[in-house]
Design a protein around this motif. Sequence first.
Motif, PDB file in Angstrom:
ATOM      1  N   ASN A   1       0.816  -1.215   0.000  1.00  0.00           N
ATOM      2  CA  ASN A   1       0.000   0.000   0.000  1.00  0.00           C
ATOM      3  C   ASN A   1       0.851   1.265   0.000  1.00  0.00           C
ATOM      4  O   ASN A   1       0.362   2.339  -0.360  1.00  0.00           O
ATOM      5  CB  ASN A   1      -0.931   0.012   1.203  1.00  0.00           C
ATOM      6  CG  ASN A   1      -2.037  -1.019   1.093  1.00  0.00           C
ATOM      7  OD1 ASN A   1      -2.533  -1.274   0.001  1.00  0.00           O
ATOM      8  ND2 ASN A   1      -2.411  -1.626   2.195  1.00  0.00           N
TER       9      ASN A   1
ATOM     10  N   ALA B   1      -6.171   6.509  -0.984  1.00  0.00           N
ATOM     11  CA  ALA B   1      -6.920   5.296  -0.646  1.00  0.00           C
ATOM     12  C   ALA B   1      -5.997   4.242  -0.037  1.00  0.00           C
ATOM     13  O   ALA B   1      -6.367   3.563   0.930  1.00  0.00           O
ATOM     14  CB  ALA B   1      -7.620   4.744  -1.884  1.00  0.00           C
ATOM     15  N   ASN B   2      -4.794   4.096  -0.583  1.00  0.00           N
ATOM     16  CA  ASN B   2      -3.866   3.109  -0.058  1.00  0.00           C
ATOM     17  C   ASN B   2      -3.391   3.460   1.342  1.00  0.00           C
ATOM     18  O   ASN B   2      -3.189   2.582   2.193  1.00  0.00           O
ATOM     19  CB  ASN B   2      -2.663   2.968  -0.992  1.00  0.00           C
ATOM     20  CG  ASN B   2      -3.002   2.178  -2.232  1.00  0.00           C
ATOM     21  OD1 ASN B   2      -4.020   1.500  -2.284  1.00  0.00           O
ATOM     22  ND2 ASN B   2      -2.154   2.266  -3.238  1.00  0.00           N
TER      23      ASN B   2
ATOM     24  N   LYS C   1      -5.088   5.148   3.582  1.00  0.00           N
ATOM     25  CA  LYS C   1      -6.206   4.836   4.486  1.00  0.00           C
ATOM     26  C   LYS C   1      -6.287   3.340   4.741  1.00  0.00           C
ATOM     27  O   LYS C   1      -6.479   2.905   5.883  1.00  0.00           O
ATOM     28  CB  LYS C   1      -7.517   5.345   3.879  1.00  0.00           C
ATOM     29  CG  LYS C   1      -8.739   5.016   4.734  1.00  0.00           C
ATOM     30  CD  LYS C   1     -10.007   5.571   4.107  1.00  0.00           C
ATOM     31  CE  LYS C   1     -11.238   5.220   4.942  1.00  0.00           C
ATOM     32  NZ  LYS C   1     -12.481   5.785   4.358  1.00  0.00           N
ATOM     33  N   ARG C   2      -6.124   2.557   3.683  1.00  0.00           N
ATOM     34  CA  ARG C   2      -6.190   1.105   3.818  1.00  0.00           C
ATOM     35  C   ARG C   2      -5.064   0.591   4.726  1.00  0.00           C
ATOM     36  O   ARG C   2      -5.275  -0.262   5.577  1.00  0.00           O
ATOM     37  CB  ARG C   2      -6.086   0.465   2.439  1.00  0.00           C
ATOM     38  CG  ARG C   2      -6.282  -1.035   2.438  1.00  0.00           C
ATOM     39  CD  ARG C   2      -6.211  -1.606   1.032  1.00  0.00           C
ATOM     40  NE  ARG C   2      -7.190  -0.974   0.166  1.00  0.00           N
ATOM     41  CZ  ARG C   2      -6.895  -0.097  -0.783  1.00  0.00           C
ATOM     42  NH1 ARG C   2      -5.643   0.256  -0.990  1.00  0.00           N
ATOM     43  NH2 ARG C   2      -7.830   0.449  -1.533  1.00  0.00           N
ATOM     44  N   GLU C   3      -3.852   1.123   4.532  1.00  0.00           N
ATOM     45  CA  GLU C   3      -2.725   0.689   5.350  1.00  0.00           C
ATOM     46  C   GLU C   3      -2.912   1.101   6.811  1.00  0.00           C
ATOM     47  O   GLU C   3      -2.523   0.365   7.734  1.00  0.00           O
ATOM     48  CB  GLU C   3      -1.421   1.288   4.795  1.00  0.00           C
ATOM     49  CG  GLU C   3      -0.163   0.778   5.488  1.00  0.00           C
ATOM     50  CD  GLU C   3       0.062  -0.703   5.268  1.00  0.00           C
ATOM     51  OE1 GLU C   3       0.845  -1.288   6.048  1.00  0.00           O
ATOM     52  OE2 GLU C   3      -0.537  -1.286   4.330  1.00  0.00           O
TER      53      GLU C   3
ATOM     54  N   ARG D   1     -12.224   4.585   9.317  1.00  0.00           N
ATOM     55  CA  ARG D   1     -13.011   4.096   8.186  1.00  0.00           C
ATOM     56  C   ARG D   1     -13.821   5.215   7.531  1.00  0.00           C
ATOM     57  O   ARG D   1     -14.034   5.215   6.315  1.00  0.00           O
ATOM     58  CB  ARG D   1     -13.957   2.981   8.643  1.00  0.00           C
ATOM     59  CG  ARG D   1     -13.263   1.686   8.987  1.00  0.00           C
ATOM     60  CD  ARG D   1     -14.261   0.568   9.260  1.00  0.00           C
ATOM     61  NE  ARG D   1     -13.575  -0.668   9.538  1.00  0.00           N
ATOM     62  CZ  ARG D   1     -13.043  -1.462   8.615  1.00  0.00           C
ATOM     63  NH1 ARG D   1     -13.156  -1.111   7.336  1.00  0.00           N
ATOM     64  NH2 ARG D   1     -12.422  -2.569   8.928  1.00  0.00           N
TER      65      ARG D   1
ATOM     66  N   THR E   1     -12.377  -3.796   3.134  1.00  0.00           N
ATOM     67  CA  THR E   1     -11.522  -2.607   3.013  1.00  0.00           C
ATOM     68  C   THR E   1     -11.082  -2.367   1.565  1.00  0.00           C
ATOM     69  O   THR E   1     -10.486  -1.337   1.271  1.00  0.00           O
ATOM     70  CB  THR E   1     -10.274  -2.744   3.896  1.00  0.00           C
ATOM     71  OG1 THR E   1      -9.473  -3.846   3.426  1.00  0.00           O
ATOM     72  CG2 THR E   1     -10.656  -2.991   5.341  1.00  0.00           C
ATOM     73  N   LEU E   2     -11.338  -3.321   0.681  1.00  0.00           N
ATOM     74  CA  LEU E   2     -10.935  -3.170  -0.715  1.00  0.00           C
ATOM     75  C   LEU E   2     -11.852  -2.193  -1.445  1.00  0.00           C
ATOM     76  O   LEU E   2     -13.056  -2.159  -1.203  1.00  0.00           O
ATOM     77  CB  LEU E   2     -10.962  -4.528  -1.420  1.00  0.00           C
ATOM     78  CG  LEU E   2     -10.020  -5.599  -0.854  1.00  0.00           C
ATOM     79  CD1 LEU E   2     -10.185  -6.899  -1.624  1.00  0.00           C
ATOM     80  CD2 LEU E   2      -8.594  -5.125  -0.906  1.00  0.00           C
TER      81      LEU E   2
ATOM     82  N   ASP F   1      -8.141  -1.091  -6.027  1.00  0.00           N
ATOM     83  CA  ASP F   1      -7.414  -2.336  -5.777  1.00  0.00           C
ATOM     84  C   ASP F   1      -7.516  -3.311  -6.943  1.00  0.00           C
ATOM     85  O   ASP F   1      -6.841  -4.342  -6.954  1.00  0.00           O
ATOM     86  CB  ASP F   1      -7.953  -3.018  -4.516  1.00  0.00           C
ATOM     87  CG  ASP F   1      -7.587  -2.244  -3.267  1.00  0.00           C
ATOM     88  OD1 ASP F   1      -6.407  -1.910  -3.120  1.00  0.00           O
ATOM     89  OD2 ASP F   1      -8.481  -1.971  -2.451  1.00  0.00           O
TER      90      ASP F   1
ATOM     91  N   THR G   1      -2.266 -10.551  -1.305  1.00  0.00           N
ATOM     92  CA  THR G   1      -1.614  -9.282  -1.640  1.00  0.00           C
ATOM     93  C   THR G   1      -0.554  -9.418  -2.722  1.00  0.00           C
ATOM     94  O   THR G   1      -0.011  -8.414  -3.169  1.00  0.00           O
ATOM     95  CB  THR G   1      -0.961  -8.682  -0.389  1.00  0.00           C
ATOM     96  OG1 THR G   1      -0.007  -9.629   0.135  1.00  0.00           O
ATOM     97  CG2 THR G   1      -1.989  -8.364   0.687  1.00  0.00           C
TER      98      THR G   1
END
Length: 308
Positions: A25, A32-33, A35-37, A72, A253-254, A258, A275
């Motif tokens: 990420n 977005a990455n 936030k995901r990480e 989130r 979370t995707l 992605d 991943t």
Amino acid sequence: MFEEYKEAVVRDYQFKMADGTLSLNLTKPTPANIKREWLIVFAGRRSIDDLKTLRLFFGEKQNDEEYERAIRNIDVDRFRPLCKFLNNETKNPEDKFIELLAWLVGFAPRPYQTGYNYVRREQEKEDPKASPNETETMPPDDISKIHVGSSADQITIVKSEKSKIDFLRRITPSKKQGVVILIIVGIIITGAFLYRPKTDSSLLSLLNSQECMYWDGLQYIQADCGTALPQVQLIALERNKLNNFKKIIRPDTLILSDINRVWYLKTNHQLELFTGNGVHPEQPSRDLRRLSEHMFKTYVLTGKVKID
């Protein structure tokens, strides 16, 4: 100073990027990455000190559930300043983004500590064996061996040779015998390795005792090749897979970005998500496929993902 802390965090990020140990990420940082990480490290790698970073973004919350909900719900555009900083589009993001980056890459100690010498930390990290004696002025007997015009390499050689002589002088007769024995043993082991029969791999396994790994259901774990682990298949260590190949257990979370960055295997009308690419860790005869928009909408968004 916070500037030294910021530079240390950025160097840690750059080092892990070059070493291949950085999260997927963060290798191509997007809002977005990031936030995901953050959701990933919040779930699996947080300490009491990381609450200070959370408060910088969300203020005081009652518990972990409220902080996770806040992450989130945060607008991904809030992470654009950090993305611009990592992409060299800006040089002075807010301090809270440096603290977030420190958390995401696993920098320690974090958050910023007033009075901590981050410059010394970097020096010790680069050369942990360095000591003041290495920078001492050479004694006169060394200087006398160096002619005018000698290069820095020649000076280094003289110092190195003197260090060896001094070391041998300090060894007592009994210690010298021990050194000789160690040298002989080393020669025997080396000879046995070089001239062993091709079918004998015991010594090779011993020398490579840390070059194996196994799949624990979620990720690869490094292991001793000579260790007997029940119901576990040891395979040759692949550093990239060890650090970056994991099973995705939070498909919620995707997001659309992605697509083509996640891989899957379809079994019994369900997807298993990973991943990285390659073969399925438990079914090596089956190759993983890149997640397409069709598979994302048909399976991921409808919850048809195997996570156990």
